[in-house]
Design a protein around this motif. Sequence first.
Motif, PDB file in Angstrom:
ATOM      1  N   VAL A  91       0.841  -1.199   0.000  1.00  0.00           N
ATOM      2  CA  VAL A  91       0.000   0.000   0.000  1.00  0.00           C
ATOM      3  C   VAL A  91       0.873   1.244   0.000  1.00  0.00           C
ATOM      4  CG1 VAL A  91      -1.674   1.338   1.343  1.00  0.00           C
ATOM      5  CG2 VAL A  91      -1.956  -1.138   1.120  1.00  0.00           C
ATOM      6  N   ALA A  92       1.894   1.251   0.844  1.00  0.00           N
ATOM      7  CA  ALA A  92       2.795   2.404   0.914  1.00  0.00           C
ATOM      8  C   ALA A  92       3.515   2.619  -0.408  1.00  0.00           C
ATOM      9  CB  ALA A  92       3.809   2.204   2.040  1.00  0.00           C
ATOM     10  N   ALA A  93       3.998   1.545  -1.014  1.00  0.00           N
ATOM     11  CA  ALA A  93       4.691   1.668  -2.297  1.00  0.00           C
ATOM     12  C   ALA A  93       3.765   2.252  -3.355  1.00  0.00           C
ATOM     13  CB  ALA A  93       5.198   0.295  -2.741  1.00  0.00           C
ATOM     14  N   LEU A  94       2.518   1.831  -3.344  1.00  0.00           N
ATOM     15  CA  LEU A  94       1.568   2.316  -4.351  1.00  0.00           C
ATOM     16  C   LEU A  94       1.200   3.777  -4.143  1.00  0.00           C
ATOM     17  CD1 LEU A  94      -0.576  -0.918  -4.579  1.00  0.00           C
ATOM     18  CD2 LEU A  94       0.745   0.107  -6.442  1.00  0.00           C
ATOM     19  N   SER A  95       1.445   4.296  -2.980  1.00  0.00           N
ATOM     20  CA  SER A  95       1.212   5.731  -2.761  1.00  0.00           C
ATOM     21  C   SER A  95       2.362   6.563  -3.318  1.00  0.00           C
ATOM     22  CB  SER A  95       1.041   6.019  -1.266  1.00  0.00           C
ATOM     23  OG  SER A  95       2.285   5.940  -0.572  1.00  0.00           O
ATOM     24  N   LEU A  96       3.460   5.897  -3.713  1.00  0.00           N
ATOM     25  CA  LEU A  96       4.656   6.607  -4.168  1.00  0.00           C
ATOM     26  C   LEU A  96       4.891   6.496  -5.668  1.00  0.00           C
ATOM     27  CD1 LEU A  96       7.022   5.450  -1.272  1.00  0.00           C
ATOM     28  CD2 LEU A  96       5.949   7.698  -1.514  1.00  0.00           C
ATOM     29  N   VAL A  97       4.071   5.710  -6.366  1.00  0.00           N
ATOM     30  CA  VAL A  97       4.241   5.550  -7.816  1.00  0.00           C
ATOM     31  C   VAL A  97       3.281   6.476  -8.557  1.00  0.00           C
ATOM     32  CG1 VAL A  97       4.984   3.160  -7.509  1.00  0.00           C
ATOM     33  CG2 VAL A  97       2.567   3.653  -7.984  1.00  0.00           C
ATOM     34  N   GLN A  98       3.516   6.627  -9.855  1.00  0.00           N
ATOM     35  CA  GLN A  98       2.640   7.486 -10.658  1.00  0.00           C
ATOM     36  C   GLN A  98       1.422   6.739 -11.187  1.00  0.00           C
ATOM     37  OE1 GLN A  98       6.226   8.113 -10.675  1.00  0.00           O
ATOM     38  NE2 GLN A  98       5.285   9.560  -9.272  1.00  0.00           N
ATOM     39  N   SER A  99       1.541   5.419 -11.333  1.00  0.00           N
ATOM     40  CA  SER A  99       0.390   4.638 -11.771  1.00  0.00           C
ATOM     41  C   SER A  99       0.548   3.199 -11.327  1.00  0.00           C
ATOM     42  CB  SER A  99       0.243   4.677 -13.302  1.00  0.00           C
ATOM     43  OG  SER A  99       1.208   3.840 -13.923  1.00  0.00           O
ATOM     44  N   CYS A 100      -0.575   2.509 -11.247  1.00  0.00           N
ATOM     45  CA  CYS A 100      -0.594   1.074 -11.011  1.00  0.00           C
ATOM     46  C   CYS A 100      -1.401   0.459 -12.143  1.00  0.00           C
ATOM     47  CB  CYS A 100      -1.221   0.742  -9.658  1.00  0.00           C
ATOM     48  SG  CYS A 100      -1.379  -1.037  -9.342  1.00  0.00           S
ATOM     49  N   ILE A 101      -0.831  -0.523 -12.816  1.00  0.00           N
ATOM     50  CA  ILE A 101      -1.458  -1.137 -13.981  1.00  0.00           C
ATOM     51  C   ILE A 101      -1.495  -2.640 -13.745  1.00  0.00           C
ATOM     52  CG2 ILE A 101      -1.393  -1.364 -16.492  1.00  0.00           C
ATOM     53  CD1 ILE A 101       0.899   0.926 -16.240  1.00  0.00           C
ATOM     54  N   GLY A 102      -2.646  -3.254 -13.914  1.00  0.00           N
ATOM     55  CA  GLY A 102      -2.618  -4.695 -13.735  1.00  0.00           C
ATOM     56  C   GLY A 102      -3.957  -5.370 -13.742  1.00  0.00           C
ATOM     57  N   ASN A 103      -3.922  -6.626 -13.305  1.00  0.00           N
ATOM     58  CA  ASN A 103      -5.117  -7.449 -13.232  1.00  0.00           C
ATOM     59  C   ASN A 103      -6.093  -6.893 -12.203  1.00  0.00           C
ATOM     60  OD1 ASN A 103      -3.937  -9.432 -15.010  1.00  0.00           O
ATOM     61  ND2 ASN A 103      -2.721 -10.160 -13.287  1.00  0.00           N
ATOM     62  N   ASP A 104      -7.312  -7.387 -12.270  1.00  0.00           N
ATOM     63  CA  ASP A 104      -8.324  -7.018 -11.289  1.00  0.00           C
ATOM     64  C   ASP A 104      -7.990  -7.731  -9.984  1.00  0.00           C
ATOM     65  OD1 ASP A 104     -10.554  -6.202  -9.932  1.00  0.00           O
ATOM     66  OD2 ASP A 104     -11.916  -7.598 -10.931  1.00  0.00           O
ATOM     67  N   THR A 105      -7.171  -7.086  -9.178  1.00  0.00           N
ATOM     68  CA  THR A 105      -6.693  -7.679  -7.935  1.00  0.00           C
ATOM     69  C   THR A 105      -6.620  -6.608  -6.861  1.00  0.00           C
ATOM     70  OG1 THR A 105      -4.934  -9.069  -7.023  1.00  0.00           O
ATOM     71  CG2 THR A 105      -4.256  -7.284  -8.470  1.00  0.00           C
ATOM     72  N   GLY A 106      -6.296  -7.035  -5.642  1.00  0.00           N
ATOM     73  CA  GLY A 106      -6.290  -6.090  -4.539  1.00  0.00           C
ATOM     74  C   GLY A 106      -5.367  -4.913  -4.746  1.00  0.00           C
ATOM     75  N   ALA A 107      -4.228  -5.130  -5.399  1.00  0.00           N
ATOM     76  CA  ALA A 107      -3.241  -4.057  -5.538  1.00  0.00           C
ATOM     77  C   ALA A 107      -3.786  -2.843  -6.268  1.00  0.00           C
ATOM     78  CB  ALA A 107      -1.989  -4.580  -6.250  1.00  0.00           C
ATOM     79  N   VAL A 108      -4.568  -3.041  -7.330  1.00  0.00           N
ATOM     80  CA  VAL A 108      -5.099  -1.877  -8.043  1.00  0.00           C
ATOM     81  C   VAL A 108      -6.103  -1.125  -7.177  1.00  0.00           C
ATOM     82  CG1 VAL A 108      -4.643  -2.745 -10.373  1.00  0.00           C
ATOM     83  CG2 VAL A 108      -6.813  -3.299  -9.252  1.00  0.00           C
ATOM     84  N   GLN A 109      -6.787  -1.844  -6.296  1.00  0.00           N
ATOM     85  CA  GLN A 109      -7.706  -1.171  -5.375  1.00  0.00           C
ATOM     86  C   GLN A 109      -6.938  -0.429  -4.284  1.00  0.00           C
ATOM     87  OE1 GLN A 109     -10.623  -1.017  -6.463  1.00  0.00           O
ATOM     88  NE2 GLN A 109     -10.447  -2.685  -7.954  1.00  0.00           N
ATOM     89  N   PHE A 110      -5.805  -0.996  -3.844  1.00  0.00           N
ATOM     90  CA  PHE A 110      -4.946  -0.266  -2.906  1.00  0.00           C
ATOM     91  C   PHE A 110      -4.514   1.053  -3.525  1.00  0.00           C
ATOM     92  CE2 PHE A 110      -2.947  -4.534  -1.318  1.00  0.00           C
ATOM     93  CZ  PHE A 110      -4.170  -4.913  -0.786  1.00  0.00           C
ATOM     94  N   ALA A 111      -4.088   0.982  -4.795  1.00  0.00           N
ATOM     95  CA  ALA A 111      -3.575   2.174  -5.471  1.00  0.00           C
ATOM     96  C   ALA A 111      -4.631   3.270  -5.517  1.00  0.00           C
ATOM     97  CB  ALA A 111      -3.115   1.810  -6.886  1.00  0.00           C
TER      98      ALA A 111
END
Length: 329
Positions: free
Chosen positions: A257-277
């Motif tokens: 979650v913290a890492a995703l707050s520091l990137v410019q975009s999150c690209i990927g499958n329909d999974t928890g990470a894109v919702q975290f982003a």
Amino acid sequence: MQLQLNGMGDLVWHAQYFRCVAEQSRDGQVSVIVAPTTMARELVGHEPWVREVIDFDRRPRKSERRKGRHSGWGGVLRFGAELAPKRFDRMVLFSDHPGRAILACWRAGIRTIIGFGDTWLQRRLLTKSPWISRYRGPAVAGYKDATAFCIAQGFCSAPIVPRISVRPDALERMRERLAPLRRPLHALAIGASEPYKQWGEGNFVELANRLAARGHGVLLLGGPAEGELATAIQARVDPALRGLVATMTDSTVAESVAALSLVQSCIGNDTGAVQFAAGVGTHAFVVLGPRPPLEHDPEHVHMLQAPRLADISAADVEARVLAELGLLD
């Protein structure tokens, strides 16, 4: 308070509504009852409105190859017995099939049980309160139902866009870890809970090559289960570009979650990470294919849909990401 849905993204969609319930509860806090697969302790366990997280271990993921401690009717009664010493005043059920939860509540001595009331049987078993009709439109229903339920119960007055907070300790660690990576930095969420959601190794390789060829940084993000996939993708990246592509599959959920707050975009499958982003305000590009749309955060959740998942090319995704972020040459 209990959530029936068992995904990490599901918890993200509900977290703000849980906070609203807490604001109208004793001491401004609630106990959150969820499946262990939601990783609630990592995602919301640090929030001041969470008194405790309680695992309802009824339906483990198939990959775990085990029976849940609370599986079956006997397990539900056992769960109710475990809740009884806590002497809860009420239960708020975010569930469209609350039968097992209601039984557990009765075993625990909880007599005020608030739920959707979508069917005549629910209205007989639940405490009388404003009922809702479940959402039956084209989009994913979980957020829609939670919104209608909370507005009907007076927990909030309007829809709330899902948001989660970043744990400060995790943020400090991720700032240090990601500091050497090139910007703009794109996280590729390569994990998938089901095979039909997986865009595929080859597509991620091509997308990583395309972004790195522009001089952008790429972070292959997943959990331990994606370690081999991340290694395979990185090995297939053009050797001249490989220095711009990093992997991170050894982090905790809070660190992701913290890492995703520091990137410019999150690209990927329909999974928890894109919702975290999206939950931390990062633009999330979800490769959905023909599946129901996500309508909970139009500003940050960008859907890539097509008649088949295989019809979505890396070039299509790259163009959409660059256009949305204003990075086109």
